[in-house]
Design a protein around this motif. Structure first.
Motif, mmCIF file in Angstrom:
data_model
loop_
_atom_site.group_PDB
_atom_site.id
_atom_site.type_symbol
_atom_site.label_atom_id
_atom_site.label_comp_id
_atom_site.label_asym_id
_atom_site.label_seq_id
_atom_site.Cartn_x
_atom_site.Cartn_y
_atom_site.Cartn_z
ATOM 1 N N SER A 239 18.799 -1.825 -10.442
ATOM 2 C CA SER A 239 17.855 -2.100 -11.523
ATOM 3 C C SER A 239 16.736 -2.997 -11.010
ATOM 4 O O SER A 239 16.994 -3.973 -10.305
ATOM 5 C CB SER A 239 18.567 -2.807 -12.687
ATOM 6 N N ILE A 240 15.499 -2.660 -11.357
ATOM 7 C CA ILE A 240 14.357 -3.438 -10.891
ATOM 8 C C ILE A 240 13.360 -3.641 -12.035
ATOM 9 O O ILE A 240 13.377 -2.930 -13.041
ATOM 10 C CB ILE A 240 13.615 -2.763 -9.714
ATOM 11 N N THR A 241 12.511 -4.623 -11.844
ATOM 12 C CA THR A 241 11.329 -4.822 -12.676
ATOM 13 C C THR A 241 10.131 -4.714 -11.744
ATOM 14 O O THR A 241 10.136 -5.293 -10.658
ATOM 15 C CB THR A 241 11.340 -6.192 -13.365
ATOM 16 N N THR A 242 9.096 -3.967 -12.142
ATOM 17 C CA THR A 242 7.947 -3.754 -11.261
ATOM 18 C C THR A 242 6.662 -4.316 -11.876
ATOM 19 O O THR A 242 6.513 -4.359 -13.103
ATOM 20 C CB THR A 242 7.741 -2.258 -10.959
ATOM 21 N N PHE A 243 5.744 -4.712 -10.979
ATOM 22 C CA PHE A 243 4.458 -5.264 -11.393
ATOM 23 C C PHE A 243 3.369 -4.760 -10.445
ATOM 24 O O PHE A 243 3.586 -4.633 -9.235
ATOM 25 C CB PHE A 243 4.485 -6.801 -11.335
ATOM 26 N N ALA A 244 2.208 -4.481 -10.998
ATOM 27 C CA ALA A 244 1.054 -4.118 -10.169
ATOM 28 C C ALA A 244 0.585 -5.363 -9.426
ATOM 29 O O ALA A 244 0.559 -6.469 -9.974
ATOM 30 C CB ALA A 244 -0.062 -3.562 -11.039
ATOM 31 N N ALA A 245 0.209 -5.203 -8.151
ATOM 32 C CA ALA A 245 -0.223 -6.332 -7.337
ATOM 33 C C ALA A 245 -1.297 -5.883 -6.353
ATOM 34 O O ALA A 245 -1.458 -4.695 -6.079
ATOM 35 C CB ALA A 245 0.969 -6.935 -6.590
ATOM 36 N N THR A 246 -2.005 -6.858 -5.824
ATOM 37 C CA THR A 246 -3.023 -6.613 -4.800
ATOM 38 C C THR A 246 -2.742 -7.517 -3.613
ATOM 39 O O THR A 246 -2.438 -8.700 -3.780
ATOM 40 C CB THR A 246 -4.434 -6.892 -5.340
ATOM 41 N N VAL A 247 -2.853 -6.964 -2.407
ATOM 42 C CA VAL A 247 -2.599 -7.743 -1.198
ATOM 43 C C VAL A 247 -3.822 -8.593 -0.876
ATOM 44 O O VAL A 247 -4.916 -8.089 -0.659
ATOM 45 C CB VAL A 247 -2.272 -6.820 -0.008
ATOM 46 N N LEU A 248 -3.621 -9.926 -0.844
ATOM 47 C CA LEU A 248 -4.711 -10.846 -0.507
ATOM 48 C C LEU A 248 -4.797 -11.090 0.996
ATOM 49 O O LEU A 248 -5.873 -11.412 1.516
ATOM 50 C CB LEU A 248 -4.504 -12.177 -1.235
ATOM 51 N N GLY A 249 -3.664 -10.957 1.680
ATOM 52 C CA GLY A 249 -3.657 -11.171 3.119
ATOM 53 C C GLY A 249 -2.280 -11.552 3.598
ATOM 54 O O GLY A 249 -1.287 -11.419 2.860
ATOM 55 N N GLN A 254 4.200 -13.590 6.205
ATOM 56 C CA GLN A 254 4.492 -13.080 4.870
ATOM 57 C C GLN A 254 3.219 -12.530 4.228
ATOM 58 O O GLN A 254 2.107 -12.861 4.632
ATOM 59 C CB GLN A 254 5.064 -14.192 3.980
ATOM 60 N N LEU A 255 3.401 -11.676 3.239
ATOM 61 C CA LEU A 255 2.267 -11.165 2.473
ATOM 62 C C LEU A 255 1.972 -12.097 1.309
ATOM 63 O O LEU A 255 2.887 -12.592 0.648
ATOM 64 C CB LEU A 255 2.580 -9.763 1.926
ATOM 65 N N ARG A 256 0.679 -12.326 1.058
ATOM 66 C CA ARG A 256 0.266 -13.065 -0.129
ATOM 67 C C ARG A 256 -0.319 -12.057 -1.107
ATOM 68 O O ARG A 256 -1.247 -11.309 -0.776
ATOM 69 C CB ARG A 256 -0.748 -14.148 0.201
ATOM 70 N N LEU A 257 0.254 -12.025 -2.312
ATOM 71 C CA LEU A 257 -0.136 -11.043 -3.319
ATOM 72 C C LEU A 257 -0.744 -11.718 -4.539
ATOM 73 O O LEU A 257 -0.351 -12.829 -4.911
ATOM 74 C CB LEU A 257 1.087 -10.232 -3.785
ATOM 75 N N LYS A 258 -1.670 -11.020 -5.171
ATOM 76 C CA LYS A 258 -2.157 -11.424 -6.483
ATOM 77 C C LYS A 258 -1.459 -10.554 -7.508
ATOM 78 O O LYS A 258 -1.557 -9.330 -7.474
ATOM 79 C CB LYS A 258 -3.677 -11.239 -6.578
#
Length: 365
Positions: A239-249, A254-258
């Motif tokens: 089971s998961i919960t999903t969210f739209a995100a954008t990669v900032l860098g 590690q990835l930093r997401l908005k």
């Protein structure tokens, strides 16, 4: 050393008229492995199993078993046995005659046949029930009779079509471990078809997740659960919960997401091929999120309010509304005994949700 390519499925497709049930499937299965074909109804897993058994011929592609091309080889000449979901036992026969039935066309003496039946009865721990009719034993015992009959001919490959579907939950869980033990003792390669993700995760050394006739990911239970290759696998397994995100860098490996729904930035484990500015999906397993009533010291923290909760005994499900209106679901283990004490929070409580970067699944597909 076991042959890593004991079973090779190369570019196999199967069409029924205009409908393509299996699409260009390529897989390798090692000798002595328990390999699961996992997917929902109509995904093509049973059609693929029937092609391995010889009941269906591929429209395209090849199947090799122990180095031999199976094209044109009829079912009765293949070193393969298929155990059907219904078990297909003869109700008028005893347990031992059901097991012996599979040996009727084998070139062996009567004494050798009796020895083989005794060996199989001992293997599945049904010797005390040898003289009982099939309808006089339990569902779990009938399942073991069908397994013994299938193994009596010493097949190189055993195909199991939803083998535990007819059993109740507790018996199914017990029988999973029995199957694993029997497979380990015999060394026979098992291909298990199932729609039950927990069954596949428990039984299999590796899993092929199928959807619409295609294999979406192949890997160990840990790999497909912790490192899903795409959104379908992430949502189908667990089971998961999903969210739209954008990669900032990238930052410190590690990835930093908005994440707009969080109103804050998020750190996630790096994923090869993901680029800066790319739109991605952030997926969180419900049990990887920690819920608390005080703000924790963690890499990723977001505040919310408990909208709903459900108590399941060993754990509770919380549905948390974020300030953006987004909904997050969290599973929390009830480690403490008691009524109110078992809950981390109650309805309408303000809480903090936190998760480690390693728990954040970033999906580009």
């Amino acid at each position: 050393m076991a042959d890593a390519d004991f079973l090779r499925i190369e570019g196999v497709s199967k069409s029924f008229g205009a409908f393509q049930a299996v699409r260009d499937v390529t897989l390798s299965v090692a000798q002595g492995e328990i390999f699961a074909l996992l997917g929902g109804s109509g995904c093509g897993k049973t059609t693929l199993l029937r092609m391995l058994a010889g009941f269906e011929e591929p429209t395209a592609g090849r199947i090799y078993l122990d180095g031999k091309d199976m094209a044109g080889v009829p079912p009765w000449l293949r070193p393969v046995h298929m155990m059907f979901q219904s078990y297909a036992l003869f109700p008028h026969m005893t347990v031992e005659t059901n097991i012996a039935y599979g040996l009727k066309h084998e070139e062996m003496t009567k004494a050798d046949r009796a020895d083989r039946v005794r060996e199989m009865l001992d293997l599945v721990q049904l010797t005390p029930f040898a003289k009982r009719k099939a309808h006089q034993i339990s569902g779990g015992q009938r399942q073991r009779v069908a397994l013994a009959r299938a193994l009596a001919r010493h097949p190189k490959l055993l195909l199991l079509d939803e083998p535990l579907a007819a059993l109740d939950k507790k018996l199914r869980e017990h029988t999973q471990f029995e199957l694993m033990s029997i497979q380990e003792r015999t060394g026979v390669t098992f291909i298990v078809v199932t729609h039950d993700q927990e069954e596949a995760m428990t039984l299999a050394d590796r899993i092929a997740v199928m959807d619409k006739g295609e294999v979406r990911q192949v890997g160990s239970p840990t790999e497909v659960y912790e490192f899903p290759a795409n959104r379908f696998v992430a949502s189908f397994i667990g089971s998961i919960t999903t969210f739209a995100a954008t990669v900032l860098g990238r930052e410190g490996g590690q990835l930093r997401l908005k994440v707009a729904d969080f109103g804050t930035e998020v750190l996630a484990r790096d994923v090869p091929g993901i680029t800066e500015g790319q739109a991605v999906t952030l997926a969180l397993r419900l049990e990887k999120i920690i819920i608390s009533q005080t703000r924790p010291e963690a890499a990723n923290v977001v505040e919310g309010v408990v909208k709903d909760l459900a108590y399941f005994g060993k754990d509770s499900l919380y549905r948390i509304t974020l300030p953006s209106g987004a909904l997050v679901q969290v599973h929390a283990v009830n480690a403490r005994r008691g009524d109110e004490a078992a809950r981390v929070a109650d309805w309408d409580d303000r809480v903090w949700l936190s998760f480690e970067p390693g728990a954040a699944i970033v999906l580009g597909d």
